[in-house]
Write a protein that holds these residues in place. Structure first.
Motif, PDB file in Angstrom:
ATOM      1  N   THR A 100     -35.607   7.526 -36.236  1.00 39.33           N
ATOM      2  CA  THR A 100     -34.239   7.675 -36.322  1.00 39.33           C
ATOM      3  C   THR A 100     -33.727   6.501 -37.158  1.00 39.33           C
ATOM      4  O   THR A 100     -34.024   5.273 -37.177  1.00 39.33           O
ATOM      5  CB  THR A 100     -33.519   7.336 -34.920  1.00 39.33           C
ATOM      6  N   PHE A 101     -32.850   6.860 -38.231  1.00 39.27           N
ATOM      7  CA  PHE A 101     -32.289   5.749 -38.996  1.00 39.27           C
ATOM      8  C   PHE A 101     -30.827   5.670 -38.914  1.00 39.27           C
ATOM      9  O   PHE A 101     -30.142   6.594 -38.676  1.00 39.27           O
ATOM     10  CB  PHE A 101     -32.614   6.251 -40.588  1.00 39.27           C
ATOM     11  N   LYS A 102     -30.324   4.594 -39.078  1.00 35.63           N
ATOM     12  CA  LYS A 102     -28.893   4.081 -38.865  1.00 35.63           C
ATOM     13  C   LYS A 102     -28.151   4.218 -40.242  1.00 35.63           C
ATOM     14  O   LYS A 102     -28.879   3.968 -41.334  1.00 35.63           O
ATOM     15  CB  LYS A 102     -28.636   2.684 -38.369  1.00 35.63           C
ATOM     16  N   ALA A 103     -26.775   4.054 -40.202  1.00 37.83           N
ATOM     17  CA  ALA A 103     -26.240   4.268 -41.530  1.00 37.83           C
ATOM     18  C   ALA A 103     -26.179   3.043 -42.370  1.00 37.83           C
ATOM     19  O   ALA A 103     -26.235   2.831 -43.627  1.00 37.83           O
ATOM     20  CB  ALA A 103     -24.878   4.393 -41.329  1.00 37.83           C
ATOM     21  N   ASP A 104     -26.825   1.677 -41.611  1.00 39.42           N
ATOM     22  CA  ASP A 104     -27.000   0.590 -42.423  1.00 39.42           C
ATOM     23  C   ASP A 104     -28.293   0.429 -42.822  1.00 39.42           C
ATOM     24  O   ASP A 104     -28.580  -0.901 -43.301  1.00 39.42           O
ATOM     25  CB  ASP A 104     -26.420  -0.788 -41.679  1.00 39.42           C
ATOM     26  N   GLU A 105     -29.090   1.089 -42.719  1.00 39.52           N
ATOM     27  CA  GLU A 105     -30.677   1.098 -42.820  1.00 39.52           C
ATOM     28  C   GLU A 105     -30.852   1.724 -44.268  1.00 39.52           C
ATOM     29  O   GLU A 105     -30.638   2.873 -44.480  1.00 39.52           O
ATOM     30  CB  GLU A 105     -31.678   1.904 -41.808  1.00 39.52           C
ATOM     31  N   GLN A 106     -31.322   0.994 -45.475  1.00 42.35           N
ATOM     32  CA  GLN A 106     -31.795   1.576 -46.423  1.00 42.35           C
ATOM     33  C   GLN A 106     -33.049   2.546 -46.352  1.00 42.35           C
ATOM     34  O   GLN A 106     -33.911   2.207 -45.728  1.00 42.35           O
ATOM     35  CB  GLN A 106     -32.020   0.726 -47.677  1.00 42.35           C
ATOM     36  N   VAL A 107     -32.919   3.588 -46.712  1.00 41.41           N
ATOM     37  CA  VAL A 107     -33.970   4.757 -46.698  1.00 41.41           C
ATOM     38  C   VAL A 107     -34.469   5.163 -48.203  1.00 41.41           C
ATOM     39  O   VAL A 107     -33.640   5.141 -49.296  1.00 41.41           O
ATOM     40  CB  VAL A 107     -33.673   6.023 -45.768  1.00 41.41           C
ATOM     41  N   ARG A 108     -35.550   5.809 -48.149  1.00 40.65           N
ATOM     42  CA  ARG A 108     -35.958   6.480 -49.497  1.00 40.65           C
ATOM     43  C   ARG A 108     -36.195   7.984 -49.036  1.00 40.65           C
ATOM     44  O   ARG A 108     -36.922   8.137 -48.201  1.00 40.65           O
ATOM     45  CB  ARG A 108     -37.378   5.814 -49.912  1.00 40.65           C
ATOM     46  N   VAL A 109     -35.488   8.626 -49.899  1.00 31.19           N
ATOM     47  CA  VAL A 109     -35.723  10.103 -49.681  1.00 31.19           C
ATOM     48  C   VAL A 109     -36.566  10.728 -50.922  1.00 31.19           C
ATOM     49  O   VAL A 109     -35.981  10.372 -52.232  1.00 31.19           O
ATOM     50  CB  VAL A 109     -34.106  10.907 -49.451  1.00 31.19           C
TER      51      VAL A 109
END
Length: 130
Positions: A100-109
């Motif tokens: 689960t990722f939050k809106a304030d977490e940077q992710v790599r897609v």
């Protein structure tokens, strides 16, 4: 003759001491394939891909973006933002891999580009932390 034989024997026995350490060592566990870095990390002359660059990218081109998932739109569609803009990504539940990722977490897609211009979407195959 004994001196030549002794010198030759000493030379042969000292060669391994001159060899440098390096090469492959068995025993270390490699990272899982899905955890390997994206292609742009391997060279100094390449840079990160941004949303404004993929709007005119070739169809089915594979890209990796880093940014934030802002909100869920509908179904598997999400709004994704990086420093250059926003784009719709299509990310099936399996791409989250139970995380689960939050809106304030940077992710790599990572995924394939479809469409041109403002209608560009990214069909995501992997989502993870950078």
């Amino acid at each position: 003759m004994k001196k030549v034989m002794t010198f030759t024997l000493l030379a042969v026995l000292s060669l391994p001491a001159l060899a440098e350490k390096g090469g492959f060592e068995a025993g270390a566990t490699p990272p899982p394939q899905k955890k390997q870095d994206a292609g742009y990390k391997g060279s100094e002359d390449t840079g990160q891909t941004h949303i404004n660059q993929i709007r005119d990218f070739r169809q089915d081109g594979y890209v990796t973006l880093e940014g934030y998932i802002l909100k869920k739109l509908q179904g598997d569609n999400y709004q994704f933002r990086d420093s250059t803009g926003t784009i719709t990504i299509i990310a099936p539940e399996k791409t989250f891999d139970g995380k689960t990722f939050k809106a304030d977490e940077q992710v790599r897609v990572s995924g394939r580009v479809h469409g041109k211009g403002e209608k560009t979407v990214l069909h995501v195959t992997q989502i993870d932390l950078p």
